[in-house]
Design a protein around this motif. Structure first.
Motif, PDB file in Angstrom:
ATOM      1  N   CYS A  46       0.851  -1.187   0.000  1.00 56.45           N
ATOM      2  CA  CYS A  46       0.000   0.000   0.000  1.00 56.45           C
ATOM      3  C   CYS A  46       0.889   1.240   0.000  1.00 56.45           C
ATOM      4  N   CYS A  49       0.175   3.110   3.720  1.00 55.51           N
ATOM      5  CA  CYS A  49       0.559   2.522   5.003  1.00 55.51           C
ATOM      6  C   CYS A  49       1.657   1.483   4.847  1.00 55.51           C
ATOM      7  N   CYS A  77      -7.109   0.146  -0.344  1.00 56.92           N
ATOM      8  CA  CYS A  77      -6.288  -0.607   0.604  1.00 56.92           C
ATOM      9  C   CYS A  77      -7.179  -1.456   1.487  1.00 56.92           C
ATOM     10  N   CYS A  79      -5.729  -3.661   3.934  1.00 57.90           N
ATOM     11  CA  CYS A  79      -4.817  -4.284   4.882  1.00 57.90           C
ATOM     12  C   CYS A  79      -5.554  -4.622   6.170  1.00 57.90           C
ATOM     13  N   CYS A  93      -6.368   1.168   5.363  1.00 61.95           N
ATOM     14  CA  CYS A  93      -6.046   2.445   5.991  1.00 61.95           C
ATOM     15  C   CYS A  93      -6.873   3.573   5.401  1.00 61.95           C
TER      16      CYS A  93
HETATM   17 ZN    ZN Z   1      -3.016   1.118   3.368  1.00 59.65          ZN
END
Ligand code: ZN
Ligand code: ZN
Length: 106
Positions: A46, A49, A77, A79, A93
């Motif tokens: 990403c 982040c 993203c 994650c 994020c």
């Molecule tokens: Zn991210």
């Protein structure tokens, strides 16, 4: 897989945000796999982040075009790192960006 880096600073707060640099960075660092049926799989870090993510992407093809052309997808993203202020039903994020995928259609 370990993704916690003690050298990393305070965690980024969740923020729905995009920056021009995200697309540029992701275009260089993301690998694009095309599976059967046109499924596109992205893998890379990403740009916000830094987490390693593999978000699904659905290439949006323009109907009526017979020539092969680039497809533009929006990548978000996803994650699983903890990001403060993230809604409970969300992952990632909050970063999102557009990625151009070269269509290979036969
Ligand atoms: Zn991210
Ligand atoms: Zn993250």
């Amino acid at each position: 897989m370990p993704s916690q880096d003690p050298q990393a600073g305070p965690p980024l707060p969740f923020r729905r945000v995009t920056e021009a640099g995200y697309a540029d960075t992701a275009a260089r660092t993301f690998a694009v796999d095309r599976g059967p049926g046109g499924v596109v799989r992205l893998t890379g870090p990403c740009p916000r982040c830094g987490a390693w993510i593999s978000p699904p992407a659905v290439a949006e093809t323009v109907r009526g075009r017979e020539t092969t052309g680039p497809g533009l997808v929006t990548v978000v993203c996803d994650c699983e790192e903890p990001h403060p202020q993230r809604p409970a039903n969300r992952t990632g994020c909050g970063a999102y960006w557009n990625l151009t995928i070269e269509e290979v259609r036969r």
